[in-house]
Each structure stands twice: as structure tokens, then as C-alpha cells.
Design a protein around this motif. Structure first.
Motif, short mmCIF file in Angstrom:
data_model
loop_
_atom_site.label_atom_id
_atom_site.label_comp_id
_atom_site.label_asym_id
_atom_site.label_seq_id
_atom_site.Cartn_x
_atom_site.Cartn_y
_atom_site.Cartn_z
N GLN A 1 0.60 -1.13 -0.09
CA GLN A 1 0.02 -0.07 -0.19
C GLN A 1 0.62 1.15 -0.09
O GLN A 1 1.87 1.41 0.53
N LEU A 2 0.44 2.22 -0.60
CA LEU A 2 1.28 3.46 -0.88
C LEU A 2 1.15 3.81 0.52
O LEU A 2 0.39 4.12 1.24
N GLN A 3 2.36 4.74 0.89
CA GLN A 3 2.63 5.30 2.21
C GLN A 3 2.97 6.72 1.98
O GLN A 3 3.99 6.93 1.01
N SER A 25 5.86 6.27 -0.55
CA SER A 25 7.05 5.24 -0.39
C SER A 25 7.47 4.59 -1.68
O SER A 25 6.84 4.86 -2.66
N ALA A 26 8.50 3.79 -1.71
CA ALA A 26 9.27 3.36 -2.86
C ALA A 26 8.47 2.50 -3.54
O ALA A 26 7.42 1.75 -3.26
N TYR A 32 -0.07 10.89 -10.92
CA TYR A 32 -1.36 10.81 -11.35
C TYR A 32 -2.42 11.34 -9.93
O TYR A 32 -3.75 11.09 -10.19
N LEU A 33 -2.04 11.61 -8.89
CA LEU A 33 -2.60 11.98 -7.95
C LEU A 33 -2.60 13.42 -7.54
O LEU A 33 -1.55 13.96 -7.60
N ALA A 34 -3.88 13.84 -7.03
CA ALA A 34 -3.78 15.26 -6.40
C ALA A 34 -3.24 15.14 -5.04
O ALA A 34 -3.55 13.99 -4.28
N TYR A 112 -4.84 8.47 0.76
CA TYR A 112 -4.04 7.96 1.69
C TYR A 112 -3.61 9.12 2.40
O TYR A 112 -3.80 10.35 1.98
N TRP A 113 -3.08 9.04 3.99
CA TRP A 113 -2.50 10.05 4.56
C TRP A 113 -1.19 9.84 5.11
O TRP A 113 -1.02 8.60 5.35
#
Length: 123
Positions: A1-3, A25-26, A32-34, A112-113
Motif C-alpha cells: 500500500q502506498l505510504q 513510499s518506494a 497521477y494523484l492530487a 492516503y494520509w
């Protein structure tokens, strides 16, 4: 999961400046995200203060920070920044970055936060 990881917080005098950064995170790309910045002080409600779109890089600022803060992103560094100038004691809070799909505030929940970085403005 993205961190997401925020950095750059610290103690600064009123009128001073700080530059916050938000990195992924790696293996994850933020292109592509705001990317949004929020802040929250103890006992206070969370405040959305700034955001930058993907694609068109449109930016948004709350009235409390407009003219003092600048949001930007570096696609090569895969990092978003929040340059904070003319800091006031009321800017003291934990600052968080978060993501939305493509456009700012396009979903009710952020994707994500980060865990936050503390900013303290005091003389």
C-alpha cells in the motif's frame, strides 16, 4: 500500500518560513494523484489548507493561508511541497499530506494520509 511521509516541520518564530515536503513510499508514483495539505491542532477541527491537482496542476488555498503559503510539486523528485511564509502562531499544528484521484477534493475520503509533521510557530 502506498505510504506518504511528511517532513520539514519544526519550530519557527512568527514571520518565519518553513518548507514541508510530502513523498511516497518506494515504488509508488504521485504523478497521477492530487496532493492535499491538511492541518490540525489539538482540540481543533481538521482544516484543508491547500491542494494541487494532477494533470493540470491547478491549485487551491484556504483563505487562512492564501498569499502566504504556496503548494508545488516536482515530478522528477516525486515530491510535493508546501512553502509556508509569514508564519503566525495560529499556524501551529500537525500538518498532513493526503491524496485524491487526479483532482483535489474529488472524493469524499482521501486515498492516503501521511503521519504528519509538527509545525510550531512561537517566539
Amino acid at each position: 500500500q502506498l505510504q506518504l511521509v511528511e517532513s520539514g516541520g519544526g519550530l519557527v518564530q512568527p514571520g518565519g518560513s518553513l518548507r514541508l515536503s510530502c513523498t511516497a513510499s518506494a515504488g509508488y508514483i504521485l504523478d497521477y494523484l492530487a496532493i492535499a495539505w491538511f492541518r490540525q491542532a489539538p482540540g481543533k477541527e481538521r482544516e484543508a489548507i491547500s491542494c494541487i491537482n494532477a494533470t493540470d496542476s491547478g491549485t487551491y488555498y484556504s483563505g487562512s493561508v492564501k498569499g502566504r503559503f504556496t503548494i508545488s510539486r516536482d515530478y522528477v523528485q516525486n515530491t510535493a511541497y508546501l512553502q509556508m511564509n509569514s508564519l503566525k502562531p495560529e499556524d501551529t499544528a500537525t500538518y498532513y499530506c493526503a491524496t485524491y484521484p487526479i483532482y483535489c477534493y474529488s472524493t469524499d475520503q482521501v486515498q492516503y494520509w501521511g503521519h504528519g509533521t509538527q509545525v510550531t510557530v512561537s517566539s
